[in-house]
Design a protein around this motif. Structure first.
Motif, PDB file in Angstrom:
ATOM      1  N   CYS A  59       5.064 -22.578   6.362  1.00  0.00           N
ATOM      2  CA  CYS A  59       4.577 -22.693   7.746  1.00  0.00           C
ATOM      3  C   CYS A  59       4.178 -21.334   8.303  1.00  0.00           C
ATOM      4  CB  CYS A  59       5.643 -23.341   8.628  1.00  0.00           C
ATOM      5  SG  CYS A  59       5.999 -25.049   8.190  1.00  0.00           S
ATOM      6  N   GLU A  62       0.638 -20.525   7.072  1.00  0.00           N
ATOM      7  CA  GLU A  62      -0.428 -21.345   7.644  1.00  0.00           C
ATOM      8  C   GLU A  62      -0.528 -21.233   9.159  1.00  0.00           C
ATOM      9  OE1 GLU A  62       0.114 -25.312   6.419  1.00  0.00           O
ATOM     10  OE2 GLU A  62      -0.051 -24.893   4.268  1.00  0.00           O
ATOM     11  N   TRP A  63       0.585 -20.879   9.813  1.00  0.00           N
ATOM     12  CA  TRP A  63       0.588 -20.962  11.281  1.00  0.00           C
ATOM     13  C   TRP A  63       1.322 -19.801  11.948  1.00  0.00           C
ATOM     14  CZ3 TRP A  63      -1.939 -24.081  14.602  1.00  0.00           C
ATOM     15  CH2 TRP A  63      -1.513 -24.090  15.949  1.00  0.00           C
ATOM     16  N   GLN A  87       0.657 -28.596  16.931  1.00  0.00           N
ATOM     17  CA  GLN A  87       1.317 -29.086  15.718  1.00  0.00           C
ATOM     18  C   GLN A  87       1.307 -30.615  15.680  1.00  0.00           C
ATOM     19  OE1 GLN A  87       5.151 -27.267  15.768  1.00  0.00           O
ATOM     20  NE2 GLN A  87       4.363 -25.214  15.289  1.00  0.00           N
ATOM     21  N   ASN A  90      -2.135 -31.736  14.568  1.00  0.00           N
ATOM     22  CA  ASN A  90      -2.544 -31.113  13.304  1.00  0.00           C
ATOM     23  C   ASN A  90      -3.742 -30.183  13.484  1.00  0.00           C
ATOM     24  OD1 ASN A  90      -2.248 -30.625  10.580  1.00  0.00           O
ATOM     25  ND2 ASN A  90      -3.630 -32.294   9.974  1.00  0.00           N
ATOM     26  N   LYS A  92      -5.911 -26.992  13.150  1.00  0.00           N
ATOM     27  CA  LYS A  92      -6.067 -26.013  12.072  1.00  0.00           C
ATOM     28  C   LYS A  92      -6.545 -24.676  12.624  1.00  0.00           C
ATOM     29  CE  LYS A  92      -5.117 -29.099   8.937  1.00  0.00           C
ATOM     30  NZ  LYS A  92      -3.824 -29.083   8.210  1.00  0.00           N
ATOM     31  N   LEU A  94      -8.854 -21.469  11.707  1.00  0.00           N
ATOM     32  CA  LEU A  94      -9.987 -21.274  10.807  1.00  0.00           C
ATOM     33  C   LEU A  94      -9.857 -20.016   9.950  1.00  0.00           C
ATOM     34  CD1 LEU A  94     -12.856 -22.355  13.200  1.00  0.00           C
ATOM     35  CD2 LEU A  94     -11.723 -23.691  11.428  1.00  0.00           C
ATOM     36  N   THR A 107      -8.547 -31.456  14.673  1.00  0.00           N
ATOM     37  CA  THR A 107      -8.890 -32.384  13.589  1.00  0.00           C
ATOM     38  C   THR A 107      -9.171 -33.796  14.086  1.00  0.00           C
ATOM     39  OG1 THR A 107      -6.541 -32.829  13.245  1.00  0.00           O
ATOM     40  CG2 THR A 107      -7.516 -31.067  11.936  1.00  0.00           C
ATOM     41  N   ASP A 110     -12.980 -32.704  15.662  1.00  0.00           N
ATOM     42  CA  ASP A 110     -13.714 -31.611  15.011  1.00  0.00           C
ATOM     43  C   ASP A 110     -14.315 -30.643  16.012  1.00  0.00           C
ATOM     44  OD1 ASP A 110     -13.128 -32.568  12.476  1.00  0.00           O
ATOM     45  OD2 ASP A 110     -14.917 -33.848  12.411  1.00  0.00           O
ATOM     46  N   ARG A 112     -14.004 -27.049  18.166  1.00  0.00           N
ATOM     47  CA  ARG A 112     -13.341 -25.754  18.121  1.00  0.00           C
ATOM     48  C   ARG A 112     -12.941 -25.338  19.533  1.00  0.00           C
ATOM     49  NH1 ARG A 112     -16.970 -21.765  14.501  1.00  0.00           N
ATOM     50  NH2 ARG A 112     -15.342 -20.347  15.264  1.00  0.00           N
TER      51      ARG A 112
END
Length: 532
Positions: A59, A62-63, A87, A90, A92, A94, A107, A110, A112
């Motif tokens: 984790c 990734e975060w 979280q 989910n 993400k 970039l 997600t 889609d 930003r």
């Protein structure tokens, strides 16, 4: 797990890898560094940043790396609520490039987002998912933001005194301007966090990112904040709901009391049903014993429960059998209280009584049916079937408690009667409770006892005065002994009995005297007390 340890400037701080270890006592945990030196975890010495402040290695890569306070990139910094939402949906990241203006990818759609508008964007997904749940199976928890939109409205305030933490709300038109600018800034429609408002001839510059307002003329800086206040439009509905809830609570209390009362009544009914079952079994056992001629296996005296209706009937019978014209000592019988009732089941005595009835019936065949010879009792026969043709009536016999067992076992016996009886040496009965009371033991201060009896008077002799020393029934016709004897002596009120007052006393009560104890059957034993 990874823990960020903040250090005072100019140092940014550093990350420490920790291992969770179980202590000696139940529930005791320690966080130990993976280095050779063991160090207990002391919360006051650690500074945490953000909601996801502790991460595993995966984790963190990734975060968590983006959330640590040592990274000088504001585009990655999220508050605790926003990080939790990210979280949940989910979101993400970039990449780690510092020049990314919108490093977060939703997600769900889609789209930003940057750190400033990510939370507002995710809250719209929460609201949309909550609306979709209406009428379907709910799999998502309701988000508090939806309740805030319904029950609360945003409220912008400025700090009027920085020392006393005194906050005052902006005027209504300024509230709308500030909220519109804030929403536009959060949605990313404008990259500028500065807006201008004007009131009372003054212009203010508000920085929505720093949450500060600056007077354009004096350059005085005050803090501002965005909070919430109750929605005025929803208050009437809330008050109505509160009133409904109060009514429901009051109704519920009333229903609880009713349920409790019904429960108590139900328990009483259960006890009554159980008692009735037991009483029925007892009665059936007695009846079976009578049929099988096996009564000696049961007690002669069978108690009747006080809640049985017959007990109340007997008490009413005793009270009403005291004539209205009687007063003085007789008054106590009008408030008599029955304490116990026992029914007598004595097969031997009953058979003798039935045999004696048949014998008297034969003797009375051809007896004159004139009204003078028919005797009526003031006592109601209740359930008993009596033969009026032989003057079978219900009477009381007053006695003390020590005489009850001999009478219920062997019956009435004139041989034990008082030899100086006013109307002979016989067994005395009456249909007036106040007369029987005198011999019941109650006048001396103890409990009283009556024996309710069936009595066959047959062919009676009506006394015209005192009959002391008489031991047998008078003859029906003194001039013709072949006609036999009477079966009983009946004493009516009003005759001169010569008992007192110089031999001029007058009889007050009804009395019936038997010289043959088999002409009476003890039906019930009644124990009582008087309230006066």
């Amino acid at each position: 797990m990874l823990l960020w340890e903040q250090r005072p400037p100019p140092t940014f701080g550093f990350w420490i890898w920790l291992e969770v270890r179980v202590g000696l006592r139940p529930g005791e945990l320690f966080l130990a560094e993976w280095e050779d030196t063991f160090q207990d975890f002391v919360p006051s010495q650690r500074s945490f940043v953000g909601a996801g402040r502790l991460y595993c290695k995966g984790c963190h890569d990734e975060w968590g790396w983006y959330m640590k306070s040592g990274l000088p990139r504001k585009n990655f910094k999220l508050n605790a609520a926003c990080e939790e939402l990210a979280q949940r949906f989910n979101v993400k990241i970039l990449g780690r490039k510092a020049d990314l203006g919108a490093p977060f990818l939703c997600t769900v759609c889609d789209q930003r987002c940057n750190a400033q508008n990510l939370q507002r964007h995710l809250e719209t997904h929460v609201e949309a998912s909550t609306v979709k749940l209406e009428g379907a199976t709910q799999t998502e928890m309701c988000w508090v933001g939806q309740e805030e939109d319904i029950y609360c409205t945003p409220c912008w305030e400025f700090e009027s005194d920085q020392y006393y933490d005194d906050w005052q709300p902006f005027l209504d038109h300024m509230q709308k301007e500030l909220e519109a600018s804030y929403q536009s800034f959060c949605d990313g429609n404008t990259g500028n966090s500065i807006c201008h408002i004007r009131t009372n001839g003054q212009t203010y510059q508000v920085d929505l990112e720093k949450m500060e307002q600056t007077n354009a003329k004096t350059r005085k800086v005050r803090r501002v904040r965005r909070g919430q206040r109750p929605n005025d439009a929803i208050l009437p509905m809330l008050r109505q709901k509160e009133a409904i809830m109060e009514d429901l609570i009051e109704t519920n209390h009333g229903l609880d009391a009713k349920v409790m009362s019904l429960g108590e009544e139900n328990e009483k009914l259960k006890l009554q049903v159980d008692a009735a079952k037991n009483e029925h079994v007892q009665k059936m056992m007695c009846a079976e014993s009578w049929r099988m001629k096996d009564q000696h296996k049961l007690s002669v005296r069978q108690a009747i429960q006080l809640k049985d209706p017959v007990v109340e009937q007997i008490q009413s019978l005793l009270r009403s059998s005291c004539p209205d014209s009687h007063y003085g000592p007789c008054n106590v019988l009008r408030t008599i209280e029955v304490l116990s009732v026992e029914q007598i089941h004595n097969v031997k005595l009953w058979n003798k009584y039935v045999f004696q009835k048949e014998d008297i019936r034969k003797e009375c065949e051809g007896m004159s049916r004139s009204p003078k010879l028919l005797i009526k009792s003031e006592l109601d026969p209740l359930w008993m079937k009596l033969d009026e043709s032989i003057n079978e009536i219900v009477c009381l016999h007053g006695t003390t408690m020590d005489k009850v067992d001999p009478i219920t076992t062997y019956g009435f016996d004139p041989r034990f009667a008082n030899t100086s009886g006013l109307y002979g040496q016989g067994v005395y009965f009456t249909d007036q409770s106040c007369k029987s009371f005198k011999y019941s033991g109650a006048p001396s201060g103890g409990l009283g006892c009556f024996i309710l009896s069936r009595v066959v008077l047959g062919y009676p002799h009506f006394a015209e005065g005192a009959m002391k020393q008489v031991k047998v029934e008078p003859a029906r016709d003194e001039s013709d002994p072949t006609k036999g004897r009477c079966n009983s002596v009946v004493v009516k009120p009003g005759i001169k009995n010569g008992a007192q007052h110089g031999g001029t006393a007058t009889q007050v009560h009804n009395e019936f005297v038997l010289f043959n104890g088999l002409q009476a059957y003890p039906e019930m034993v009644i124990c009582f007390k008087t309230t006066q």
